[in-house]
Scaffold this motif. Structure first.
Motif, PDB file in Angstrom:
ATOM      1  N   ASP A   5       8.539   8.335   6.944  1.00 28.93           N
ATOM      2  CA  ASP A   5       7.212   8.440   7.551  1.00 28.93           C
ATOM      3  C   ASP A   5       7.123   9.604   8.533  1.00 28.93           C
ATOM      4  N   GLY A  64       4.157  -5.519  -1.051  1.00 31.55           N
ATOM      5  CA  GLY A  64       4.624  -5.854   0.286  1.00 31.55           C
ATOM      6  C   GLY A  64       5.411  -4.779   1.001  1.00 31.55           C
ATOM      7  N   ASN A  65       5.808  -3.710   0.284  1.00 28.71           N
ATOM      8  CA  ASN A  65       6.586  -2.657   0.954  1.00 28.71           C
ATOM      9  C   ASN A  65       6.423  -1.314   0.231  1.00 28.71           C
ATOM     10  N   ARG A  66       7.025  -0.281   0.816  1.00 30.29           N
ATOM     11  CA  ARG A  66       6.901   1.079   0.295  1.00 30.29           C
ATOM     12  C   ARG A  66       7.452   1.214  -1.118  1.00 30.29           C
ATOM     13  N   THR A  67       8.625   0.625  -1.347  1.00 27.91           N
ATOM     14  CA  THR A  67       9.261   0.741  -2.661  1.00 27.91           C
ATOM     15  C   THR A  67       8.370   0.146  -3.748  1.00 27.91           C
ATOM     16  N   GLU A  68       7.830  -1.032  -3.456  1.00 25.42           N
ATOM     17  CA  GLU A  68       6.932  -1.665  -4.429  1.00 25.42           C
ATOM     18  C   GLU A  68       5.669  -0.824  -4.625  1.00 25.42           C
ATOM     19  N   ALA A  69       5.166  -0.237  -3.540  1.00 23.70           N
ATOM     20  CA  ALA A  69       3.953   0.579  -3.622  1.00 23.70           C
ATOM     21  C   ALA A  69       4.187   1.802  -4.507  1.00 23.70           C
ATOM     22  N   ARG A  73       1.144   4.652   9.293  1.00 24.85           N
ATOM     23  CA  ARG A  73       1.321   3.188   9.183  1.00 24.85           C
ATOM     24  C   ARG A  73       0.014   2.516   8.756  1.00 24.85           C
ATOM     25  N   TRP A  80      -0.367   3.061   5.124  1.00 24.71           N
ATOM     26  CA  TRP A  80       0.528   2.172   4.367  1.00 24.71           C
ATOM     27  C   TRP A  80      -0.055   0.765   4.282  1.00 24.71           C
ATOM     28  N   PHE A  93      -0.736  -1.004   0.759  1.00 27.46           N
ATOM     29  CA  PHE A  93      -0.153  -2.301   0.381  1.00 27.46           C
ATOM     30  C   PHE A  93      -1.251  -3.266  -0.070  1.00 27.46           C
TER      31      PHE A  93
END
Length: 197
Positions: free
Chosen positions: A154, A182-187, A169, A172, A176
């Motif tokens: 970030d 629920g998180n950056r990786t999933e996004a 933030r 983000w 989401f």
């Protein structure tokens, strides 16, 4: 240094786009041309990474020009920026492998974000970007996702975009919500799967 050639027959608009992109995107050099013949002459003499063209030009049309550019210089990325963008024009641009296809009604910030996305390896089309729930990710949020997909933190994204960490933030949080993750990786994973980036 990255280089872009912007083709448009309106000198005031052409100069405004050049100044905006050079001011907002570090290490970007923007050349301009007013028509097809001037574009091809400039490309014969200078290296360019991205050729971005209006559709209506005095001596031809933008799609025909971009097709010629792709035939002569296959390593140059191409894009369309025009006032009368239609599904047919977007299809034509996509068939050429264009990385950008935008309407001129975009704000300067949207155009800057789109060019950054293109130089980061993404594609930006006005008709693309709807998430599965029908919401649309803004160009800024897509830009953040692209940088995150490249492994940037970030803090690094803040520096590149010239915004605060609290702004990132907030983006983000909305990403989401829109992508229902629920998180950056999933996004990032979902955005890649849905071809949003």
């Amino acid at each position: 240094m990255r280089s872009l050639l912007f083709v448009d027959d309106h000198p005031i608009y052409r100069d405004a786009v050049r100044r905006t992109l050079e001011l907002e995107i570090e290490d970007l050099s923007v050349a301009t041309a007013e028509n097809c013949s001037a574009t091809l002459a400039l490309l014969a003499a200078h290296e360019v990474d991205l050729c971005l063209s209006d559709y209506r030009l005095p001596d031809g049309d933008g799609l025909s020009l971009l097709k010629e550019v792709r035939a002569r210089y296959p390593l140059i990325a191409v894009g369309l920026l025009c006032a009368d963008l239609s599904p047919a024009l977007a299809e034509g641009a996509a068939s050429l492998g264009a990385v950008v296809c935008l309407s001129k009604d975009k704000t300067s910030a949207d155009l800057v974000a789109a060019i950054r996305i293109a130089f980061s390896g993404g594609r930006v089309y006005d008709s693309v970007g709807a998430a599965s729930d029908g919401t649309t990710l803004s160009l800024r949020r897509r830009e953040i996702l692209i940088y995150a997909s490249q492994g940037l933190l970030d803090k690094q994204i803040c520096e590149l975009l010239g915004v605060s960490e609290s702004t990132i933030r907030a983006h983000w949080g909305r990403i989401f919500e829109q992508l229902q993750v629920g998180n950056r990786t999933e996004a990032v994973t979902r955005a890649l799967r849905q071809r949003l980036i």
